[in-house]
Design a protein around this motif. Sequence first.
Motif, mmCIF file in Angstrom:
data_model
loop_
_atom_site.group_PDB
_atom_site.id
_atom_site.type_symbol
_atom_site.label_atom_id
_atom_site.label_comp_id
_atom_site.label_asym_id
_atom_site.label_seq_id
_atom_site.Cartn_x
_atom_site.Cartn_y
_atom_site.Cartn_z
ATOM 1 N N ASN A 155 0.844 -1.178 0.000
ATOM 2 C CA ASN A 155 0.000 0.000 0.000
ATOM 3 C C ASN A 155 0.886 1.237 0.000
ATOM 4 O OD1 ASN A 155 -2.201 1.671 0.203
ATOM 5 N ND2 ASN A 155 -2.248 1.573 2.431
ATOM 6 N N ARG A 156 0.807 2.016 -1.069
ATOM 7 C CA ARG A 156 1.664 3.191 -1.190
ATOM 8 C C ARG A 156 0.848 4.443 -0.938
ATOM 9 N NH1 ARG A 156 3.877 0.571 -6.698
ATOM 10 N NH2 ARG A 156 5.418 -0.826 -5.803
ATOM 11 N N SER A 157 1.451 5.399 -0.256
ATOM 12 C CA SER A 157 0.723 6.603 0.118
ATOM 13 C C SER A 157 1.508 7.844 -0.281
ATOM 14 C CB SER A 157 0.471 6.604 1.629
ATOM 15 O OG SER A 157 -0.178 7.785 2.012
ATOM 16 N N ALA A 158 0.800 8.808 -0.890
ATOM 17 C CA ALA A 158 1.371 10.121 -1.177
ATOM 18 C C ALA A 158 0.945 11.072 -0.067
ATOM 19 C CB ALA A 158 0.875 10.618 -2.533
ATOM 20 N N ARG A 159 1.702 12.154 0.102
ATOM 21 C CA ARG A 159 1.407 13.070 1.202
ATOM 22 C C ARG A 159 1.459 14.519 0.726
ATOM 23 N NH1 ARG A 159 5.353 12.943 5.690
ATOM 24 N NH2 ARG A 159 6.842 12.894 3.951
ATOM 25 N N LEU A 160 0.586 15.325 1.280
ATOM 26 C CA LEU A 160 0.674 16.777 1.147
ATOM 27 C C LEU A 160 1.033 17.291 2.530
ATOM 28 C CD1 LEU A 160 -1.875 19.167 -0.592
ATOM 29 C CD2 LEU A 160 -0.939 19.692 1.669
ATOM 30 N N TYR A 161 2.160 17.980 2.633
ATOM 31 C CA TYR A 161 2.578 18.387 3.968
ATOM 32 C C TYR A 161 3.118 19.814 4.001
ATOM 33 C CZ TYR A 161 7.364 16.931 2.596
ATOM 34 O OH TYR A 161 8.575 16.777 1.967
ATOM 35 N N ALA A 162 3.274 20.319 5.226
ATOM 36 C CA ALA A 162 3.704 21.698 5.475
ATOM 37 C C ALA A 162 4.898 21.708 6.413
ATOM 38 C CB ALA A 162 2.559 22.496 6.094
ATOM 39 N N ARG A 163 5.801 22.652 6.167
ATOM 40 C CA ARG A 163 6.881 22.907 7.129
ATOM 41 C C ARG A 163 6.377 23.981 8.076
ATOM 42 N NH1 ARG A 163 12.133 22.710 4.246
ATOM 43 N NH2 ARG A 163 11.586 20.523 4.501
ATOM 44 N N GLN A 164 6.222 23.636 9.353
ATOM 45 C CA GLN A 164 5.551 24.524 10.277
ATOM 46 C C GLN A 164 6.530 25.398 11.062
ATOM 47 O OE1 GLN A 164 2.632 21.922 12.293
ATOM 48 N NE2 GLN A 164 1.271 22.493 10.600
ATOM 49 N N SER A 165 5.962 26.289 11.857
ATOM 50 C CA SER A 165 6.770 27.309 12.539
ATOM 51 C C SER A 165 7.799 26.713 13.489
ATOM 52 C CB SER A 165 5.850 28.264 13.306
ATOM 53 O OG SER A 165 4.954 28.899 12.421
ATOM 54 N N ASP A 166 7.532 25.513 14.017
ATOM 55 C CA ASP A 166 8.492 24.867 14.914
ATOM 56 C C ASP A 166 9.556 24.084 14.149
ATOM 57 O OD1 ASP A 166 7.048 22.746 13.959
ATOM 58 O OD2 ASP A 166 6.293 22.067 15.891
ATOM 59 N N GLY A 167 9.528 24.171 12.813
ATOM 60 C CA GLY A 167 10.517 23.497 11.982
ATOM 61 C C GLY A 167 10.146 22.073 11.605
ATOM 62 N N GLU A 168 9.034 21.569 12.122
ATOM 63 C CA GLU A 168 8.632 20.189 11.838
ATOM 64 C C GLU A 168 7.853 20.112 10.528
ATOM 65 O OE1 GLU A 168 6.135 16.506 13.962
ATOM 66 O OE2 GLU A 168 6.177 18.507 14.866
ATOM 67 N N TYR B 255 -9.449 27.038 1.580
ATOM 68 C CA TYR B 255 -9.362 27.990 2.693
ATOM 69 C C TYR B 255 -8.546 27.409 3.846
ATOM 70 C CZ TYR B 255 -10.701 31.487 6.142
ATOM 71 O OH TYR B 255 -10.661 32.478 7.095
ATOM 72 N N PHE B 256 -8.708 26.111 4.093
ATOM 73 C CA PHE B 256 -7.947 25.453 5.155
ATOM 74 C C PHE B 256 -6.439 25.530 4.867
ATOM 75 C CE2 PHE B 256 -6.042 21.632 7.091
ATOM 76 C CZ PHE B 256 -6.401 21.830 8.423
ATOM 77 N N LEU B 257 -6.060 25.290 3.618
ATOM 78 C CA LEU B 257 -4.644 25.410 3.255
ATOM 79 C C LEU B 257 -4.171 26.851 3.401
ATOM 80 C CD1 LEU B 257 -4.323 23.109 0.086
ATOM 81 C CD2 LEU B 257 -3.750 22.569 2.464
ATOM 82 N N GLN B 258 -5.050 27.781 3.086
ATOM 83 C CA GLN B 258 -4.696 29.200 3.179
ATOM 84 C C GLN B 258 -4.363 29.601 4.610
ATOM 85 O OE1 GLN B 258 -7.594 31.786 1.366
ATOM 86 N NE2 GLN B 258 -6.821 33.601 2.414
ATOM 87 N N ILE B 259 -5.119 29.096 5.586
ATOM 88 C CA ILE B 259 -4.938 29.526 6.979
ATOM 89 C C ILE B 259 -4.029 28.594 7.777
ATOM 90 C CG2 ILE B 259 -7.184 30.682 6.998
ATOM 91 C CD1 ILE B 259 -8.310 28.316 8.574
ATOM 92 N N SER B 260 -3.609 27.475 7.178
ATOM 93 C CA SER B 260 -2.748 26.530 7.899
ATOM 94 C C SER B 260 -1.323 27.062 8.001
ATOM 95 C CB SER B 260 -2.757 25.169 7.196
ATOM 96 O OG SER B 260 -4.024 24.561 7.291
ATOM 97 N N ASP B 261 -0.559 26.468 8.895
ATOM 98 C CA ASP B 261 0.803 26.907 9.201
ATOM 99 C C ASP B 261 1.781 26.364 8.158
ATOM 100 O OD1 ASP B 261 3.217 27.605 10.277
ATOM 101 O OD2 ASP B 261 3.016 26.424 12.112
ATOM 102 N N PHE B 262 2.118 27.217 7.195
ATOM 103 C CA PHE B 262 3.174 26.927 6.227
ATOM 104 C C PHE B 262 4.246 27.989 6.443
ATOM 105 C CE2 PHE B 262 -0.514 24.972 4.300
ATOM 106 C CZ PHE B 262 -0.041 23.870 3.602
ATOM 107 N N SER B 263 5.197 27.707 7.315
ATOM 108 C CA SER B 263 6.131 28.742 7.756
ATOM 109 C C SER B 263 6.974 29.295 6.607
ATOM 110 C CB SER B 263 7.058 28.188 8.845
ATOM 111 O OG SER B 263 7.873 27.145 8.334
ATOM 112 N N ASP B 264 7.290 28.461 5.624
ATOM 113 C CA ASP B 264 8.114 28.910 4.503
ATOM 114 C C ASP B 264 7.288 29.212 3.259
ATOM 115 O OD1 ASP B 264 7.361 26.350 3.920
ATOM 116 O OD2 ASP B 264 9.391 25.594 3.498
ATOM 117 N N MET B 265 5.954 29.198 3.407
ATOM 118 C CA MET B 265 5.032 29.501 2.310
ATOM 119 C C MET B 265 5.210 28.546 1.126
ATOM 120 S SD MET B 265 3.096 31.788 3.497
ATOM 121 C CE MET B 265 2.205 32.349 2.061
#
Length: 227
Positions: A4-17, A97-107
């Motif tokens: 089972n293979r999974s793709a991910r959409l992710y964000a680099r957040q303000s804490d660096g994670e 809208y959720f992506l717009q307001i979520s924490d993407f520290s490096d945009m």
Amino acid sequence: MRENRSARLYARQSDGEDVALFEGGNPLPFFWLMLLGREDVELYCIRMRRLIAAGTSPSRATLRLDKLRALMQATIRRSYLERHFASWLGLFDDWIYFLQISDFSDMKIYLDLYSVSLYYPTLSQFEDSLFRALDCFDRNIATGYEESIAGTCGHEAHNRNRRRFERFSESYRVKAQDDIYGLSNRRIHLERNSLPNERGRFATLAFLLALITLVIAAIVGLLIIKK
């Protein structure tokens, strides 16, 4: 058997994670594809080819999108949904809208698509499939994308974020419930419908047996009378 293979959409957040927000499979959720421009696909595949040429796993390549440009790209393509997937517009608007307001520290919006690329015999075929998807959006060509959470925005990933898409979007909750219970409800209806069918078959068999008995009785009666 393929794993089972999974793709991910992710964000680099303000804490660096790096935090996964959504997960998808093959085929990719098409809301994700609506974020892409042709140059994004080209650069991503160039990175993968360079890693392959260097003898390094292309899994290290990540598709990096400028957040504002990607969200604008997807919003411009909203007319595609209006024409072909109108019932999913509410979910799409909530997701954007959720992506717009979520924490993407490096945009940057990060897409890890390597696992899905493995379903294709070659990287070129994977690249072509992404280009075809973009052409369909931009030329408003109907496609057979799966109308489900998995096929549209992808399932919300497990993370420790206090802001959850499931709580944020009523449309997501409703569609997720449809995914869970829709098939079960269809099975229940099928089972209920099968009961009258079974009764109908038994009634027909009983009628035929009664008819045969009457015919045999009539024949026996005629024979007796002739004697």
